[in-house]
Write an enzyme that holds these catalytic residues in place. Structure first.
Site, PDB file in Angstrom:
ATOM      1  N   ASP A   8       0.851  -1.193   0.000  1.00  0.00           N
ATOM      2  CA  ASP A   8       0.000   0.000   0.000  1.00  0.00           C
ATOM      3  C   ASP A   8       0.881   1.237   0.000  1.00  0.00           C
ATOM      4  O   ASP A   8       1.729   1.400   0.891  1.00  0.00           O
ATOM      5  CB  ASP A   8      -0.912   0.011   1.232  1.00  0.00           C
ATOM      6  CG  ASP A   8      -1.997  -1.061   1.146  1.00  0.00           C
ATOM      7  OD1 ASP A   8      -1.999  -1.813   0.161  1.00  0.00           O
ATOM      8  OD2 ASP A   8      -2.829  -1.131   2.065  1.00  0.00           O
ATOM      9  N   ASP A 130     -15.251  -3.144  -2.099  1.00  0.00           N
ATOM     10  CA  ASP A 130     -14.989  -2.929  -0.679  1.00  0.00           C
ATOM     11  C   ASP A 130     -16.332  -2.811   0.014  1.00  0.00           C
ATOM     12  O   ASP A 130     -17.183  -2.020  -0.419  1.00  0.00           O
ATOM     13  CB  ASP A 130     -14.184  -1.644  -0.469  1.00  0.00           C
ATOM     14  CG  ASP A 130     -12.905  -1.627  -1.296  1.00  0.00           C
ATOM     15  OD1 ASP A 130     -12.333  -2.709  -1.498  1.00  0.00           O
ATOM     16  OD2 ASP A 130     -12.492  -0.543  -1.735  1.00  0.00           O
TER      17      ASP A 130
END
Length: 243
Positions: A8, A130
């Site tokens: 990330d 998500d």
């Protein structure tokens, strides 16, 4: 089935967030290219990159870093998500050596865009879903919609999407275990291969996912960075034919 390390990217560094909160980050490395190499050395067969700044900005911020990782790992499948809202961006990443591009927020706001992308870049498009309590979240998880994750997945079943990355926000970065039931349910309901994300904490979680129908892989972040899960051991477990 694959164990896929997550890298990330925030402000040029490798970080992990808790439940997607940008202010709640832990920096694990300031050299993403070296981090990618580390996971390759540990046996990674695919990498999952997320441009966190890009997800919030709505446009890629870490293109040079992603390009550098792809250049350093020409044989390795790489998937990238975060801020991908145009066909030009998809083309740029694929030209740079990235294998799969993950469309998240834009898939909710403009499903036709996904269909268009699948036509133009067949086999290279992943939809990132998500969800919190089964409902889709967008814009770096800042906004929870009234769209059901299963309905969104079903919408893309015939579009030519290669797979779905399903993240359970409530569990992401919290080291609480993976939501196996919802992940398997999504795969069965949509008929698409699903990559599980969020909460893969130790070998027990990997065992729970192993052999489940429709599960292509599992993304893990904090667990491999903090050492509660060995990437090498996890992949070895998945490669064995016994449960």
């Amino acid at each position: 089935m694959l164990i896929i390390p997550a890298i990330d990217l925030k402000d040029g560094k490798c970080v992990r967030l808790k439940q997607g909160r940008m202010e709640d980050d832990t920096v694990f490395s300031d050299d993403p290219v070296a981090t990618a190499q580390h996971w390759v050395n540990e046996g990674a067969r695919r990498l999952h990159l997320v441009d966190l700044n890009g997800a919030f900005a709505g446009t890629p911020i870490h293109k040079p870093v992603v390009e550098a990782i792809a250049k350093a790992q020409p044989e390795l499948p790489i998937q990238i998500g975060g801020g991908i809202r145009s066909l030009e961006t998809i083309e740029h990443y694929l030209d740079a050596g990235v294998s799969f591009v993950i469309i998240g927020t834009k898939a909710v706001q403009d499903p036709e865009f996904v269909e268009q992308a699948c036509k133009q870049f067949a086999g290279h498009i992943i939809v990132g879903i998500d969800a919190k309590d089964g409902m889709v979240a967008t814009d770096g998880w800042a906004n929870v919609t009234d769209v059901k994750a299963t309905d969104l997945a079903k919408r893309f079943a015939d579009a030519g999407v290669s797979s779905i990355v399903y993240t359970d926000i409530a569990r992401d970065g919290m080291m609480q275990g993976v939501n196996v039931e919802q992940t398997v349910n999504l795969a069965q309901y949509s008929g698409l291969p699903v990559i599980a994300s969020g909460g893969v904490t130790n070998l027990d979680d990997v065992r729970l996912l192993k052999g489940k129908p429709g599960i292509l892989g599992a993304i893990t972040g904090r667990a491999i960075y903090e050492g509660t899960l060995s990437l090498r051991e996890a992949q070895l477990l998945l490669d064995q034919n016994t449960l």
